[in-house]
Scaffold this active site. Structure first.
Site, PDB file in Angstrom:
ATOM      1  N   VAL A   1       0.837  -1.197   0.000  1.00  0.00           N
ATOM      2  CA  VAL A   1       0.000   0.000   0.000  1.00  0.00           C
ATOM      3  C   VAL A   1       0.881   1.260   0.000  1.00  0.00           C
ATOM      4  CG1 VAL A   1      -1.749   1.317   1.282  1.00  0.00           C
ATOM      5  CG2 VAL A   1      -1.909  -1.179   1.163  1.00  0.00           C
ATOM      6  N   CYS A   2       1.960   1.231   0.750  1.00  0.00           N
ATOM      7  CA  CYS A   2       2.806   2.416   0.939  1.00  0.00           C
ATOM      8  C   CYS A   2       3.271   3.078  -0.358  1.00  0.00           C
ATOM      9  CB  CYS A   2       3.999   2.082   1.831  1.00  0.00           C
ATOM     10  SG  CYS A   2       3.526   1.487   3.474  1.00  0.00           S
TER      11      CYS A   2
END
Length: 184
Positions: free
Chosen positions: A50-51
C-alpha cells in the site's frame, strides 16, 4: 497521538533525497522548512504494497503542494539506506520529489504517538503550519491508503482562514457566518 493545536515535535533526521551519486542523503530538521506549511506522513515500512501507492500519489501532487508553500516530508522507521534501496528498486519511487526521512531511533514516531501495537508507525498524516502547530491529523488503518488529494483540499481550506463547508474545494465560496445568521 498528537492532534490539532499541538506543537509538532522537534527532530533531526537523515533523509534519502535523491538517487544521484553523492547527493543521496541530507540532514533534515524541524527547522529545515520553517517558513512553509509541512505535510508529514508516516508509513509502516518500506518494500510493502500500500505504501508506494500513497508515496507516489503524494509525489504526483508535489508541485501543487509547493504552489501552496507546503513541503511534503514522508517518514518511516527504515534507514536512509533502505529508503534509497527501495527507491532504486521501485520504478515509481525513483524520481520522488520530496525527502524520505529515516526515523530509525523511533524518536519522531514516539513523540507523535503514532507507533502501533506492532511497533510500526501507523499510517498517519499531519498538516503543520509555519509556526509548527498541527492543524490537521489523520490516521487510517494499515490496510487503507490515504487520499493525498483530500490532504491538499484540507490544506487549501486551512489556508483560507475562513469557514469551509463540507466538500469545499479551492475557488469555491466559503461560509459567511454573519450572512448565515442574518438569514436565519
Amino acid at each position: 497521538m498528537l492532534t490539532i493545536g499541538d506543537t509538532f515535535p522537534e527532530f533531526d533526521l537523515t533523509a534519502c533525497v535523491s538517487l544521484k551519486s553523492g547527493e543521496e542523503f541530507s540532514r533534515i530538521t524541524h527547522k529545515s522548512y520553517a517558513a512553509d506549511w509541512k505535510v508529514y506522513f508516516a508509513w509502516p515500512m518500506d518494500f510493502t504494497f500500500v505504501c508506494p501507492t500513497e508515496i507516489t500519489a503524494f509525489g504526483r501532487l508535489n508541485e501543487e503542494f509547493g504552489d501552496r508553500d507546503a513541503q511534503i516530508l514522508g517518514f518511516s522507521l527504515d534507514s536512509e539506506y533502505v529508503h534509497h534501496a527501495w527507491r532504486r528498486a521501485h520504478e515509481d519511487l525513483r524520481d520522488l520529489p520530496f525527502p524520505m526521512l529515516a526515523d530509525t531511533r523511533r524518536e519522531l514516531c514516539t513523540a507523535l504517538g503514532i507507533l502501533g501495537s506492532d511497533g510500526l508507525p501507523m499510517r498517519a498524516t499531519f498538516l503543520v503550519d509555519p509556526t509548527d502547530v498541527i492543524r490537521f491529523a489523520m490516521v487510517t488503518a494499515g490496510s487503507v491508503g490515504r487520499n493525498p488529494k483530500e490532504v491538499l483540499r484540507v490544506l487549501d481550506a486551512l489556508q483560507t482562514d475562513e469557514l469551509c463547508p463540507c466538500n469545499w474545494s479551492r475557488g469555491e465560496d466559503t461560509l459567511d457566518p454573519v450572512a448565515l445568521l442574518a438569514g436565519a
